[in-house]
Scaffold this active site. Structure first.
Site, PDB file in Angstrom:
ATOM      1  N   GLU A 324     -23.843   7.442  18.302  1.00  0.00           N
ATOM      2  CA  GLU A 324     -23.879   7.671  16.856  1.00  0.00           C
ATOM      3  C   GLU A 324     -22.484   7.567  16.269  1.00  0.00           C
ATOM      4  OE1 GLU A 324     -27.547  10.748  16.065  1.00  0.00           O
ATOM      5  OE2 GLU A 324     -25.655  11.600  16.723  1.00  0.00           O
ATOM      6  N   CYS A 325     -22.325   6.752  15.259  1.00  0.00           N
ATOM      7  CA  CYS A 325     -21.099   6.647  14.470  1.00  0.00           C
ATOM      8  C   CYS A 325     -19.876   6.463  15.359  1.00  0.00           C
ATOM      9  CB  CYS A 325     -20.962   7.852  13.549  1.00  0.00           C
ATOM     10  SG  CYS A 325     -19.942   7.531  12.085  1.00  0.00           S
ATOM     11  N   GLY A 326     -19.068   7.504  15.591  1.00  0.00           N
ATOM     12  CA  GLY A 326     -17.900   7.364  16.444  1.00  0.00           C
ATOM     13  C   GLY A 326     -18.250   6.919  17.848  1.00  0.00           C
ATOM     14  N   GLY A 421     -25.459   3.075  16.560  1.00  0.00           N
ATOM     15  CA  GLY A 421     -25.178   2.624  15.204  1.00  0.00           C
ATOM     16  C   GLY A 421     -24.482   3.703  14.401  1.00  0.00           C
TER      17      GLY A 421
END
Length: 457
Positions: A324-326, A421
């Protein structure tokens, strides 16, 4: 506790109250309304136990979201004396120009009395108008009292009865200006609690002030007025144990505690590890790379070559991985910043880089365009995006639909055992997805065992 707007001092007042209650020996549970990861870190540092997010949108909205919020509050407060919920933004501020997912909506969903934290700097009688306006903006506001931030004792003592008379609400104390107790911010909000070297000293100062100027007994009386929570519980299945390696260090620290707890209830053993300092993954059957600040530790992540290679090979060999993200950023080949390029895990082709502003921000609904590690095509879950970076390969396995808006865009890379993502999801928004992830980990574990068995002479 809510406020007229962000920056009113909610986190400071909540932390002061939590620290004081801890010093008094009162077992307290803390919650944060909304998707914010950082404020719960401060709650957890003060209390020494996890703090939990309550988000009616991420939980599914309407009846489903209310049921989940009530169930989680009941789960975590069964043997505590008090639950403190810190609001988000302004009291009525929700999605777009509505109060959906706002602090007001949550107070109504869980029948909690609300206390406003208002900034009293530079205001006198006008503060009463602001408080009264907020309390009467909706007939079911749940606002019962207020705490005034950034005022001296003499100002509070002079106006307290006036504010009470004009608003009809209960004054519950004040916090003066305390410059040495301010919490610094960066692009995703406050800096994390672990980064403040004198945090314990700050919290002790805040608690000492709260002891003198906050009406704790009045707050406890309000809390005791809340009715018992009723709900139809979501039944959580449990399966064969699996080990999930969860990245937890300075670079990767954004997780919803209840999401990890849900995995645990379903049979997962959470094994923390550090992509910054560990040489390789722990013995595990799946990987969860959450968000955080990998951009601040880009060089250290690059230098840990053994970890990068270990993660890439584990994914190539079929180990399920959720990013997720990072965590998604770290799985890409490279990170670029200030004309420098850093090599990262390389499990996904492409690069990422920081930008000058927010790229995509706010609540979305994700709809799967294909079968993935977590779901089948057509299934959906609600999510949240908040990031200042972008990548050359954001993926297209899902379509993100802006909440209450008309915009949509492709997102999330998903192939086989890998899904990663920018959107953050809360697994309580669709517990089936958590189960699917663990089932994939179980299948991987079984396959590895069978492979080893065939190789044994």
């Amino acid at each position: 506790m809510g406020a007229p707007k962000s920056g009113s001092g909610k986190t400071t007042v909540v932390c002061a109250l939590l620290q004081l209650l801890r010093q008094r020996g009162m077992k307290t549970t803390a919650f944060k309304n909304g998707p914010d990861y950082i404020d719960p870190m401060f709650h957890a540092q003060v209390l020494g136990v996890p703090s939990y997010n309550l988000d009616l949108f991420l939980f599914g909205g309407e009846a489903g979201g209310i049921r989940t919020a009530r169930q989680l509050i009941a789960r975590h407060t069964g043997n505590t004396a008090l639950a403190v919920i810190e609001g988000a933004m302004g009291y009525y501020d929700g999605i777009a120009a509505t109060s959906e997912a706002s602090t007001y909506a949550l107070a109504g969903a869980v029948s909690a009395p609300a206390v406003l934290v208002v900034d009293g700097k530079g205001a006198a009688l006008s503060l009463a108008a602001q408080i009264k306006g907020l309390a009467e903006f909706r007939t079911d506001s749940h606002i019962t009292g207020f705490i005034v931030n950034n005022v001296s004792r003499s100002v509070y003592d002079y106006f307290k009865d006036i504010w009470k008379r004009e608003t009809g609400l209960i004054p519950l104390g004040y916090i003066p200006v305390m410059e040495d107790c301010r919490l610094s911010s960066r692009h995703l909000g406050l800096i994390t609690a672990d980064e403040i070297k004198n945090l314990r000293q700050i919290m002790n100062k805040l608690a000492a002030q709260a002891e003198q100027s906050i009406d704790v007994e009045g707050i406890l009386r309000l809390a005791r007025s809340a009715p018992e929570l009723s709900y139809d519980p979501v039944v959580i299945p449990s399966g064969t144990p699996v080990r999930i390696a969860v990245a937890k260090d300075k670079a990767f620290c954004f997780y919803y505690e209840d999401a990890l707890d849900l995995l645990t209830q379903m049979g997962a053993e959470i094994i923390p590890f550090s992509p910054l300092t560990d040489a390789r993954l722990p013995l595990c059957d799946g990987i969860y790379l959450g968000g955080g600040y990998p951009e601040l530790y880009a060089q250290e992540l690059q230098q840990n070559t053994s970890m990068r290679e270990n993660i890439r090979k584990a994914i190539q060999q079929g180990m399920p991985c959720l990013g997720e993200c990072g965590g998604f950023m770290y799985l890409l080949e490279q990170f670029r910043q200030d004309q420098q390029t850093r090599n990262w895990a390389g499990a996904i082709k492409g690069t990422c880089a920081m930008t000058s502003g927010l790229i995509r921000f706010g609540y979305v609904t994700l709809v799967a365009r294909q079968n993935t590690l977590l779901c089948r095509a057509g299934e959906s879950i609600r999510a949240h995006e908040f990031h200042y970076s972008d990548s050359t390969h954001n993926g297209s396995a899902f379509t993100a639909h802006k909440a209450l808006g008309k915009r949509s865009w492709p997102c999330i890379y998903a192939q086989g055992n890998l899904l990663a993502g920018y959107p953050h999801i809360h697994l309580w928004g669709n517990p089936k997805w958590a189960w699917n992830f663990l089932e994939a980990c179980r299948q991987y574990k079984t396959g590895v065992r069978q492979c080893k068995s065939r190789r044994t002479p």
